[in-house]
Scaffold this motif. Sequence first.
Motif, PDB file in Angstrom:
ATOM      1  N   GLU A   1       0.981  -1.158  -0.050  1.00 32.89           N
ATOM      2  CA  GLU A   1      -0.092   0.063  -0.031  1.00 32.89           C
ATOM      3  C   GLU A   1       0.962   1.241   0.058  1.00 32.89           C
ATOM      4  OE1 GLU A   1      -3.418   2.573   2.542  1.00 32.89           O
ATOM      5  OE2 GLU A   1      -2.577   0.539   3.311  1.00 32.89           O
ATOM      6  N   TYR A   2       0.779   2.222  -0.941  1.00 33.87           N
ATOM      7  CA  TYR A   2       1.336   3.325  -0.774  1.00 33.87           C
ATOM      8  C   TYR A   2       0.348   4.817  -0.511  1.00 33.87           C
ATOM      9  CZ  TYR A   2      -0.158   4.017  -5.732  1.00 33.87           C
ATOM     10  OH  TYR A   2      -0.881   3.779  -7.039  1.00 33.87           O
ATOM     11  N   VAL A   3       1.246   5.574   0.191  1.00 32.10           N
ATOM     12  CA  VAL A   3       0.698   6.728   0.864  1.00 32.10           C
ATOM     13  C   VAL A   3       1.431   7.717   0.670  1.00 32.10           C
ATOM     14  CG1 VAL A   3      -0.728   5.449   2.605  1.00 32.10           C
ATOM     15  CG2 VAL A   3       1.637   6.380   3.135  1.00 32.10           C
ATOM     16  N   LEU A   4       1.283   8.882   0.620  1.00 35.85           N
ATOM     17  CA  LEU A   4       1.801  10.243   0.486  1.00 35.85           C
ATOM     18  C   LEU A   4       2.752  10.479   1.712  1.00 35.85           C
ATOM     19  CD1 LEU A   4      -0.768  12.999  -0.593  1.00 35.85           C
ATOM     20  CD2 LEU A   4       0.994  11.332  -2.135  1.00 35.85           C
ATOM     21  N   VAL A   5       4.056  10.564   1.525  1.00 38.52           N
ATOM     22  CA  VAL A   5       4.702  10.991   2.539  1.00 38.52           C
ATOM     23  C   VAL A   5       4.514  12.256   3.531  1.00 38.52           C
ATOM     24  CG1 VAL A   5       7.208  11.694   3.074  1.00 38.52           C
ATOM     25  CG2 VAL A   5       6.990   9.819   1.345  1.00 38.52           C
ATOM     26  N   LEU A   6       4.458  11.877   4.662  1.00 41.83           N
ATOM     27  CA  LEU A   6       4.153  13.123   5.536  1.00 41.83           C
ATOM     28  C   LEU A   6       5.021  14.387   5.614  1.00 41.83           C
ATOM     29  CD1 LEU A   6       2.203  13.530   8.790  1.00 41.83           C
ATOM     30  CD2 LEU A   6       4.656  13.986   9.105  1.00 41.83           C
ATOM     31  N   ASN A   7       4.648  15.686   5.381  1.00 41.08           N
ATOM     32  CA  ASN A   7       5.606  16.613   5.473  1.00 41.08           C
ATOM     33  C   ASN A   7       5.089  17.675   6.282  1.00 41.08           C
ATOM     34  OD1 ASN A   7       7.774  18.055   4.489  1.00 41.08           O
ATOM     35  ND2 ASN A   7       6.533  19.024   2.740  1.00 41.08           N
ATOM     36  N   SER A   8       5.832  18.349   7.103  1.00 43.96           N
ATOM     37  CA  SER A   8       5.328  19.399   8.169  1.00 43.96           C
ATOM     38  C   SER A   8       6.470  20.592   7.795  1.00 43.96           C
ATOM     39  CB  SER A   8       5.807  18.895   9.612  1.00 43.96           C
ATOM     40  OG  SER A   8       4.865  17.785   9.732  1.00 43.96           O
ATOM     41  N   GLU A   9       5.953  21.733   7.820  1.00 49.66           N
ATOM     42  CA  GLU A   9       6.638  22.712   7.457  1.00 49.66           C
ATOM     43  C   GLU A   9       6.482  23.841   8.461  1.00 49.66           C
ATOM     44  OE1 GLU A   9       4.187  24.649   3.895  1.00 49.66           O
ATOM     45  OE2 GLU A   9       5.513  22.977   3.499  1.00 49.66           O
ATOM     46  N   ALA A  10       7.450  24.773   8.882  1.00 53.83           N
ATOM     47  CA  ALA A  10       7.228  25.916   9.782  1.00 53.83           C
ATOM     48  C   ALA A  10       6.017  26.625   9.591  1.00 53.83           C
ATOM     49  CB  ALA A  10       8.505  26.537  10.028  1.00 53.83           C
ATOM     50  N   HIS A  11       5.563  27.056  10.586  1.00 57.10           N
ATOM     51  CA  HIS A  11       4.345  27.766  10.266  1.00 57.10           C
ATOM     52  C   HIS A  11       4.304  29.289  10.715  1.00 57.10           C
ATOM     53  CE1 HIS A  11       0.250  28.688   8.815  1.00 57.10           C
ATOM     54  NE2 HIS A  11      -0.362  28.867  10.265  1.00 57.10           N
ATOM     55  N   GLU A  12       4.459  29.617  11.872  1.00 58.73           N
ATOM     56  CA  GLU A  12       4.719  30.600  12.490  1.00 58.73           C
ATOM     57  C   GLU A  12       5.339  30.533  13.680  1.00 58.73           C
ATOM     58  OE1 GLU A  12       0.946  32.571  12.758  1.00 58.73           O
ATOM     59  OE2 GLU A  12       1.000  33.340  10.795  1.00 58.73           O
ATOM     60  N   SER A  13       6.026  31.826  14.344  1.00 56.53           N
ATOM     61  CA  SER A  13       6.871  31.614  15.612  1.00 56.53           C
ATOM     62  C   SER A  13       6.320  32.907  16.358  1.00 56.53           C
ATOM     63  CB  SER A  13       8.238  31.779  15.339  1.00 56.53           C
ATOM     64  OG  SER A  13       8.805  30.809  14.413  1.00 56.53           O
ATOM     65  N   ARG A  14       6.135  32.528  17.808  1.00 58.22           N
ATOM     66  CA  ARG A  14       5.461  33.562  18.865  1.00 58.22           C
ATOM     67  C   ARG A  14       6.567  33.535  19.952  1.00 58.22           C
ATOM     68  NH1 ARG A  14       1.564  31.621  15.793  1.00 58.22           N
ATOM     69  NH2 ARG A  14      -0.248  33.243  15.140  1.00 58.22           N
TER      70      ARG A  14
ATOM     71  N   ALA B   1       1.918  22.428  17.572  1.00 59.43           N
ATOM     72  CA  ALA B   1       2.544  23.502  18.111  1.00 59.43           C
ATOM     73  C   ALA B   1       3.725  22.751  19.153  1.00 59.43           C
ATOM     74  CB  ALA B   1       1.738  24.392  18.873  1.00 59.43           C
ATOM     75  N   SER B   2       4.789  23.764  19.286  1.00 58.01           N
ATOM     76  CA  SER B   2       6.034  23.320  20.201  1.00 58.01           C
ATOM     77  C   SER B   2       6.162  24.387  20.960  1.00 58.01           C
ATOM     78  CB  SER B   2       6.932  22.483  19.487  1.00 58.01           C
ATOM     79  OG  SER B   2       7.567  23.117  18.435  1.00 58.01           O
ATOM     80  N   GLY B   3       6.663  24.265  22.296  1.00 59.54           N
ATOM     81  CA  GLY B   3       7.340  25.408  23.195  1.00 59.54           C
ATOM     82  C   GLY B   3       8.531  24.929  23.841  1.00 59.54           C
ATOM     83  N   GLY B   4       9.635  25.904  23.841  1.00 56.50           N
ATOM     84  CA  GLY B   4      10.812  25.608  24.476  1.00 56.50           C
ATOM     85  C   GLY B   4      11.282  26.359  25.235  1.00 56.50           C
ATOM     86  N   ALA B   5      12.569  25.985  25.532  1.00 62.21           N
ATOM     87  CA  ALA B   5      13.512  26.858  26.651  1.00 62.21           C
ATOM     88  C   ALA B   5      14.196  28.048  25.879  1.00 62.21           C
ATOM     89  CB  ALA B   5      14.645  26.007  27.270  1.00 62.21           C
ATOM     90  N   ASP B   6      13.856  28.023  24.490  1.00 63.81           N
ATOM     91  CA  ASP B   6      14.385  29.173  23.719  1.00 63.81           C
ATOM     92  C   ASP B   6      13.282  30.302  23.679  1.00 63.81           C
ATOM     93  OD1 ASP B   6      12.292  27.928  22.158  1.00 63.81           O
ATOM     94  OD2 ASP B   6      13.658  27.651  20.078  1.00 63.81           O
ATOM     95  N   ASN B   7      12.357  30.113  24.630  1.00 66.25           N
ATOM     96  CA  ASN B   7      11.246  31.184  24.818  1.00 66.25           C
ATOM     97  C   ASN B   7      10.272  31.282  23.538  1.00 66.25           C
ATOM     98  OD1 ASN B   7      12.756  31.528  27.116  1.00 66.25           O
ATOM     99  ND2 ASN B   7      13.388  33.648  26.750  1.00 66.25           N
ATOM    100  N   MET B   8      10.360  30.428  22.927  1.00 67.69           N
ATOM    101  CA  MET B   8       9.677  30.226  21.484  1.00 67.69           C
ATOM    102  C   MET B   8       8.441  29.507  21.609  1.00 67.69           C
ATOM    103  SD  MET B   8      10.799  32.705  19.971  1.00 67.69           S
ATOM    104  CE  MET B   8      10.144  32.583  18.169  1.00 67.69           C
ATOM    105  N   LEU B   9       7.355  29.754  20.974  1.00 67.95           N
ATOM    106  CA  LEU B   9       6.328  28.890  20.363  1.00 67.95           C
ATOM    107  C   LEU B   9       6.285  28.815  18.918  1.00 67.95           C
ATOM    108  CD1 LEU B   9       3.570  27.367  20.779  1.00 67.95           C
ATOM    109  CD2 LEU B   9       2.316  29.662  20.897  1.00 67.95           C
ATOM    110  N   HIS B  10       6.382  27.526  18.527  1.00 70.69           N
ATOM    111  CA  HIS B  10       6.564  27.411  16.982  1.00 70.69           C
ATOM    112  C   HIS B  10       5.267  26.631  16.728  1.00 70.69           C
ATOM    113  CE1 HIS B  10      10.326  28.811  16.300  1.00 70.69           C
ATOM    114  NE2 HIS B  10      10.825  28.494  17.375  1.00 70.69           N
ATOM    115  N   THR B  11       4.572  26.768  15.391  1.00 66.65           N
ATOM    116  CA  THR B  11       3.705  26.110  14.877  1.00 66.65           C
ATOM    117  C   THR B  11       3.973  25.514  13.672  1.00 66.65           C
ATOM    118  OG1 THR B  11       2.618  28.047  13.870  1.00 66.65           O
ATOM    119  CG2 THR B  11       1.522  27.218  15.940  1.00 66.65           C
ATOM    120  N   HIS B  12       3.447  24.352  13.214  1.00 65.91           N
ATOM    121  CA  HIS B  12       3.934  23.669  12.283  1.00 65.91           C
ATOM    122  C   HIS B  12       2.868  23.065  11.368  1.00 65.91           C
ATOM    123  CE1 HIS B  12       7.758  23.414  14.633  1.00 65.91           C
ATOM    124  NE2 HIS B  12       6.797  23.358  15.538  1.00 65.91           N
TER     125      HIS B  12
END
Length: 430
Positions: free
Chosen positions: A88-101, A415-426
């Motif tokens: 069975e073949y499916v499309l490869v999942l691809n995530s890209e940076a959306h925005e940073s807060r 979304a992800s949050g880190g010790a770099d004080n950033m919230l990133h969405t993907h």
Amino acid sequence: KNIMSDEATVFVRFQTKLPHQYVITDDPISVPSNLKRLGLSQVINHLLGTTANPTPFDILIQGVFLRSTLKKFIAEHELKEEQVIDLEYVLVLNSEAHESRPHRDWVSALDKSLVLPSQSLLFSGSYDHQISLWDLNKKDKKEENLPLLQISGHTAPIKALASTIAKGKTILVSASQDQTLRVWDVSTSGKEPTSKCLYSLVGHTGSVEDCDVHPDGTTVISGSWDSSLKLWVLADQASDMDASEVSEGDRKRRKVEVNYKLKKASSTLLGHKQPVSGVQWISETEVVSSSWDHSLRVWDIPTGGNTTTLNGNSAIYDVSHFKNTNLFVTAHADFTVRLWDPRQSGVQLYTVLNSHKDWVSSVQCHPTDDTKFLSTSYDKTVKVWDTRSTTPLQTLTPHTDKVLCGTWCASDLFASGGADNMLHTHKVSQ
């Protein structure tokens, strides 16, 4: 044993549930047995006539992602080399940076409840003791990317956030290192969002590491550094104390208007031997908890009974649950992610997934897809996984310091949050 030489070929049949433009013949085709995913993807693109602008495909055999050569997979799964193997073949999942807060301090908590997807709103919590509300659809306030709302009240870092919509109201629960939880009524219907603290939940004797609010908005479960879980009823009770009874000196020092109620837990669940790191409602009446004591425990809330205990061999930092398949995903101190199937009998309750290079800080199951989940780690990465694969579908490195938390904001946004004080969405695209 099937012993196949490198030059050997195997008959395969390509199948897909993708739209018509991706469909190729399902006649059996002979391909080299030493092909991996990439080679098979090239074969599919050749048959589609899209080699000039190829589409990357992932391959599943018997519901498992191919992560080796066909030859090795056939040997490991004891398939007959002379049979036609369905791919069975499916499309490869691809995530890209959306925005940073940007935030003023570590981003340590993200609302894990996904109750506001239609409004694209997300709550974040930080080591600066603040909770922020973000509109993920637009850059807020004069394009300066400031939050729609900031909520103050805790006196230490925020460790967890959970929300629900009940009776038309958005109820947000926050857990903090100040050993309390707070319950907020957040309104987003007016011109400017507002928040009001309804209750401060008091009684834990250590940092409150996680919380979850029942979907109907009536009860909250919390897990703490003090090794206990506590259950809280979100209705006015005779035992509630008016917070204005807090000493006047304390009020002046904190410079806050006190018009909420102090609430004690309705019950305490004891059993874990070390800090409780994660809690989640998994049914109308059941909660799962994870702990540094290496165990997962399932609790029946009406009786307070610990109905199931699953023991591992590494401290657990977080747990998330797939409601439809009843699988648990856990984050560990030994750099691993584990998949637990409580229906399995015998010793091997879990599958160990190795990929992270440091502590795994959080895991989060996809809200609608029963196979996808996220993990975040102190190794500065966010990984997207599929339960049918032993390796991640994608590894993202948006942060410049350790990643502390992650959550799905919508079916195609996380979304992800880190010790770099950033919230990133993907953004996820397939």
